[in-house]
Motif scaffolding. Structure first.
Motif, PDB file in Angstrom:
ATOM      1  N   ASN A  20      34.757  35.901  35.323  1.00 47.48           N
ATOM      2  CA  ASN A  20      34.692  34.554  34.756  1.00 47.48           C
ATOM      3  C   ASN A  20      35.531  34.383  33.491  1.00 47.48           C
ATOM      4  OD1 ASN A  20      32.535  32.976  36.388  1.00 47.48           O
ATOM      5  ND2 ASN A  20      31.592  34.983  36.065  1.00 47.48           N
ATOM      6  N   LEU A  21      36.544  35.229  33.297  1.00 46.62           N
ATOM      7  CA  LEU A  21      37.401  35.101  32.114  1.00 46.62           C
ATOM      8  C   LEU A  21      38.301  33.865  32.180  1.00 46.62           C
ATOM      9  CD1 LEU A  21      38.499  38.802  31.473  1.00 46.62           C
ATOM     10  CD2 LEU A  21      36.737  37.481  30.292  1.00 46.62           C
ATOM     11  N   LYS A  22      38.794  33.554  33.371  1.00 49.06           N
ATOM     12  CA  LYS A  22      39.623  32.363  33.594  1.00 49.06           C
ATOM     13  C   LYS A  22      40.798  32.283  32.617  1.00 49.06           C
ATOM     14  CE  LYS A  22      35.708  29.806  35.484  1.00 49.06           C
ATOM     15  NZ  LYS A  22      34.817  28.627  35.375  1.00 49.06           N
ATOM     16  N   LEU A  23      41.574  33.364  32.569  1.00 44.42           N
ATOM     17  CA  LEU A  23      42.737  33.433  31.683  1.00 44.42           C
ATOM     18  C   LEU A  23      43.990  32.952  32.392  1.00 44.42           C
ATOM     19  CD1 LEU A  23      42.037  36.987  30.214  1.00 44.42           C
ATOM     20  CD2 LEU A  23      41.652  34.793  29.065  1.00 44.42           C
ATOM     21  N   ASP A  37      42.402  40.615  36.977  1.00 46.69           N
ATOM     22  CA  ASP A  37      42.492  39.548  37.974  1.00 46.69           C
ATOM     23  C   ASP A  37      43.864  39.413  38.623  1.00 46.69           C
ATOM     24  OD1 ASP A  37      43.467  38.748  35.483  1.00 46.69           O
ATOM     25  OD2 ASP A  37      43.018  36.635  35.838  1.00 46.69           O
ATOM     26  N   PHE A  38      44.757  40.371  38.427  1.00 49.65           N
ATOM     27  CA  PHE A  38      46.061  40.340  39.087  1.00 49.65           C
ATOM     28  C   PHE A  38      46.612  41.759  39.132  1.00 49.65           C
ATOM     29  CE2 PHE A  38      46.957  39.874  34.602  1.00 49.65           C
ATOM     30  CZ  PHE A  38      48.057  40.687  34.401  1.00 49.65           C
ATOM     31  N   GLN A  39      47.726  41.937  39.838  1.00 51.54           N
ATOM     32  CA  GLN A  39      48.433  43.218  39.868  1.00 51.54           C
ATOM     33  C   GLN A  39      47.551  44.358  40.391  1.00 51.54           C
ATOM     34  OE1 GLN A  39      50.338  43.939  36.090  1.00 51.54           O
ATOM     35  NE2 GLN A  39      51.485  45.711  36.808  1.00 51.54           N
ATOM     36  N   GLY A  40      46.684  44.032  41.356  1.00 52.09           N
ATOM     37  CA  GLY A  40      45.838  45.064  41.947  1.00 52.09           C
ATOM     38  C   GLY A  40      44.687  45.515  41.090  1.00 52.09           C
ATOM     39  N   GLY A  41      44.346  44.739  40.063  1.00 47.39           N
ATOM     40  CA  GLY A  41      43.256  45.132  39.189  1.00 47.39           C
ATOM     41  C   GLY A  41      41.908  45.110  39.884  1.00 47.39           C
ATOM     42  N   ASP A  42      40.969  45.897  39.351  1.00 43.65           N
ATOM     43  CA  ASP A  42      39.633  45.970  39.920  1.00 43.65           C
ATOM     44  C   ASP A  42      38.638  46.247  38.789  1.00 43.65           C
ATOM     45  OD1 ASP A  42      37.306  47.854  41.102  1.00 43.65           O
ATOM     46  OD2 ASP A  42      37.979  46.439  42.641  1.00 43.65           O
TER      47      ASP A  42
END
Length: 236
Positions: free
Chosen positions: A205-208, A141-146
């Motif tokens: 939906n991890l919402k970390l 969910d950040f740093q260009g993750g997919d």
């Protein structure tokens, strides 16, 4: 063969020391800056010469010790060509080979957690960074993750390896130290017998919360760990 698994309690990061026992040439994978003095002491105690410092990706949860280790040992640094750390001596791509003594490490690109994630394969084991964890995987969910790219990397690149291949992750938060491809393929709660669509839904939906050190770690690691802060190497 020399192999050690080291642990940083603050970020729950595993660092790996590999060495050719005949030539004493050594490699460190995913170092943590605060432990540079300990790494140097361990190398000295074992009579090893550090040749390479490898990164599985540009980390967001700790600062690498690569720059300091290079300064003190002359070791060369390695990151993915897609990782964003242009300061690395080698920017690895598909099937890049890292030689130390009579040993070889093969690079397997496994993007998804970040675009520049790689897995290192050595002998009967792989070092997966945050792509594949024991009973889990890295967030996207950040740093260009997919998430879709990560699913494809793990199922298409790692789960196709022999079942007995040992899996050494970049982190673990439950005290687990090693798994194998067969175990992760059959029992990993996020990935085993899971469709791509279901995986995408889970990851969305991890919402970390964001990594605690992301604001300092990312820019430092994009510079291969170079910062203005001093590292305590007392006793080395």
């Amino acid at each position: 063969m020399v192999f050690r698994q080291l642990f940083d309690e603050d970020s729950c990061t595993y660092t790996y020391l590999l060495a050719d026992a005949l030539t004493a040439d050594a490699v460190l994978i995913d170092t943590v800056r605060e432990h540079v003095g300990g790494y140097l002491s361990l190398l000295q105690e074992q009579g090893l010469q550090l040749r390479w410092v490898l990164e599985t990706h540009v980390h967001a949860d700790h600062i690498t010790g690569a720059a300091a280790l290079k300064e003190h040992t002359g070791a060369r640094t390695v990151t993915s060509a897609e990782g964003g750390a242009e300061c690395a001596d080698v920017r690895a791509t598909e099937n890049t080979l890292i030689a130390f003594g009579e040993e070889l490490i093969r690079v397997i690109p496994t993007p998804g957690h970040t675009p520049g994630c790689v897995t290192y394969r050595w002998r009967d084991r792989i070092f997966t960074g945050d792509a594949l964890l024991i009973g889990g995987c890295g967030r996207t969910d950040f740093q260009g993750g997919d998430a879709g790219t990560l699913y494809d990397s793990v199922t298409g690149r790692l789960f196709t390896l022999p079942a007995e291949t040992l899996v050494y992750p970049g982190h673990d938060y439950k005290g687990q130290r090693v798994s194998c491809i067969g175990q992760e393929r059959d029992t990993n709660p996020r990935l085993a017998n899971t469709s791509r669509e279901a995986f995408l839904d889970t990851m969305a939906n991890l919402k970390l919360p964001p990594p605690r050190q992301i604001d300092t770690a990312l820019p430092a690691n994009e510079a291969c760990g170079r910062t203005t802060e001093l590292i305590d190497l007392q006793g080395v």
